[in-house]
Write an enzyme that holds these catalytic residues in place. Structure first.
Site, PDB file in Angstrom:
ATOM      1  N   GLY A 208      -6.273   6.108 -14.518  1.00 59.95           N
ATOM      2  CA  GLY A 208      -7.453   6.811 -14.993  1.00 59.95           C
ATOM      3  C   GLY A 208      -7.635   8.131 -14.270  1.00 59.95           C
ATOM      4  O   GLY A 208      -6.848   8.502 -13.400  1.00 59.95           O
TER       5      GLY A 208
ATOM      6  N   HIS B  30      -3.501   0.478 -14.544  1.00 56.77           N
ATOM      7  CA  HIS B  30      -4.494   1.439 -15.053  1.00 56.77           C
ATOM      8  C   HIS B  30      -4.238   2.788 -14.391  1.00 56.77           C
ATOM      9  O   HIS B  30      -4.111   2.863 -13.166  1.00 56.77           O
ATOM     10  CB  HIS B  30      -5.906   0.943 -14.714  1.00 56.77           C
ATOM     11  CG  HIS B  30      -6.974   1.967 -14.905  1.00 56.77           C
ATOM     12  ND1 HIS B  30      -7.416   2.354 -16.150  1.00 56.77           N
ATOM     13  CD2 HIS B  30      -7.670   2.704 -14.012  1.00 56.77           C
ATOM     14  CE1 HIS B  30      -8.365   3.272 -16.003  1.00 56.77           C
ATOM     15  NE2 HIS B  30      -8.528   3.498 -14.717  1.00 56.77           N
TER      16      HIS B  30
ATOM     17  N   HIS C 214       0.096 -14.215  -0.512  1.00 54.15           N
ATOM     18  CA  HIS C 214       1.388 -14.511   0.088  1.00 54.15           C
ATOM     19  C   HIS C 214       1.885 -15.837  -0.480  1.00 54.15           C
ATOM     20  O   HIS C 214       1.271 -16.879  -0.295  1.00 54.15           O
ATOM     21  CB  HIS C 214       1.269 -14.530   1.616  1.00 54.15           C
ATOM     22  CG  HIS C 214       0.635 -13.282   2.128  1.00 54.15           C
ATOM     23  ND1 HIS C 214       1.259 -12.055   2.061  1.00 54.15           N
ATOM     24  CD2 HIS C 214      -0.578 -13.061   2.679  1.00 54.15           C
ATOM     25  CE1 HIS C 214       0.453 -11.134   2.571  1.00 54.15           C
ATOM     26  NE2 HIS C 214      -0.666 -11.717   2.941  1.00 54.15           N
TER      27      HIS C 214
ATOM     28  N   GLU D 170       0.835  -1.211   0.000  1.00 52.79           N
ATOM     29  CA  GLU D 170       0.000   0.000   0.000  1.00 52.79           C
ATOM     30  C   GLU D 170       0.862   1.250   0.000  1.00 52.79           C
ATOM     31  O   GLU D 170       0.534   2.242  -0.654  1.00 52.79           O
ATOM     32  CB  GLU D 170      -0.962   0.018   1.181  1.00 52.79           C
ATOM     33  CG  GLU D 170      -1.816   1.266   1.185  1.00 52.79           C
ATOM     34  CD  GLU D 170      -3.275   1.034   1.465  1.00 52.79           C
ATOM     35  OE1 GLU D 170      -4.024   2.026   1.402  1.00 52.79           O
ATOM     36  OE2 GLU D 170      -3.686  -0.100   1.740  1.00 52.79           O
TER      37      GLU D 170
ATOM     38  N   GLY E  16      -6.069   5.126  -0.712  1.00 46.08           N
ATOM     39  CA  GLY E  16      -6.264   3.713  -0.996  1.00 46.08           C
ATOM     40  C   GLY E  16      -7.737   3.353  -0.954  1.00 46.08           C
ATOM     41  O   GLY E  16      -8.475   3.786  -0.074  1.00 46.08           O
TER      42      GLY E  16
END
Length: 144
Positions: free
Chosen positions: A112, A110, A93, A66, A86
């Protein structure tokens, strides 16, 4: 290849300084490379990032994914007009790691206007795949 970043005026030192006093600093994350279409970060496997069996904690892998994906999105947007947060993350894993470092690389799937989707691969020091993650980041207009 033309870089995907909004500005090329960012350094690894700046990225690492921006993480001071955050979870990424607590876990020892360090940005190591900015490529034309990828961002790389590493994290130690130690007492802060292991689970009770002595293996890299899956949550630490998710935090690493993240972090690298969110920061990559932040490098694409115009901060005077937008923010990024996020929206969704998953992590598979693949292999346990007990020590050394893990290295994550985020590449866009992507880009966008309202979402970015990142493919994040985490490998150990021997370039063996440890975790595959996908992160979706929401792009929002700044509220005045």
């Amino acid at each position: 290849m033309k870089p995907i970043w909004y500005s090329l005026d960012v350094s690894l030192d700046q990225l690492n300084d921006s993480g001071k006093n955050t979870m990424s600093a607590h876990l020892g994350m360090e940005f190591t490379e900015i490529g034309p279409d990828y961002l790389r970060i590493m994290m130690p496997v130690n007492h802060l990032t292991r689970q009770p069996y002595g293996l890299l904690h899956g949550g630490a892998s998710a935090a690493l994914a993240e972090t690298v994906g969110s920061v990559a999105s932040s490098l694409i947007i115009d901060h005077s007009k937008q923010i990024c947060v996020g929206l969704d993350i998953n992590a598979n894993h693949i292999k346990g790691v007990r020590d050394g470092y893990v290295h994550a690389i985020a590449r866009p799937l992507h880009i966008g206007a309202t979402t970015h989707v990142w493919d994040i691969r985490i490998c150990d020091d021997h370039n063996k795949l440890v975790c595959i993650s996908r992160l979706t980041v929401a792009i929002r207009d700044k509220k005045e």
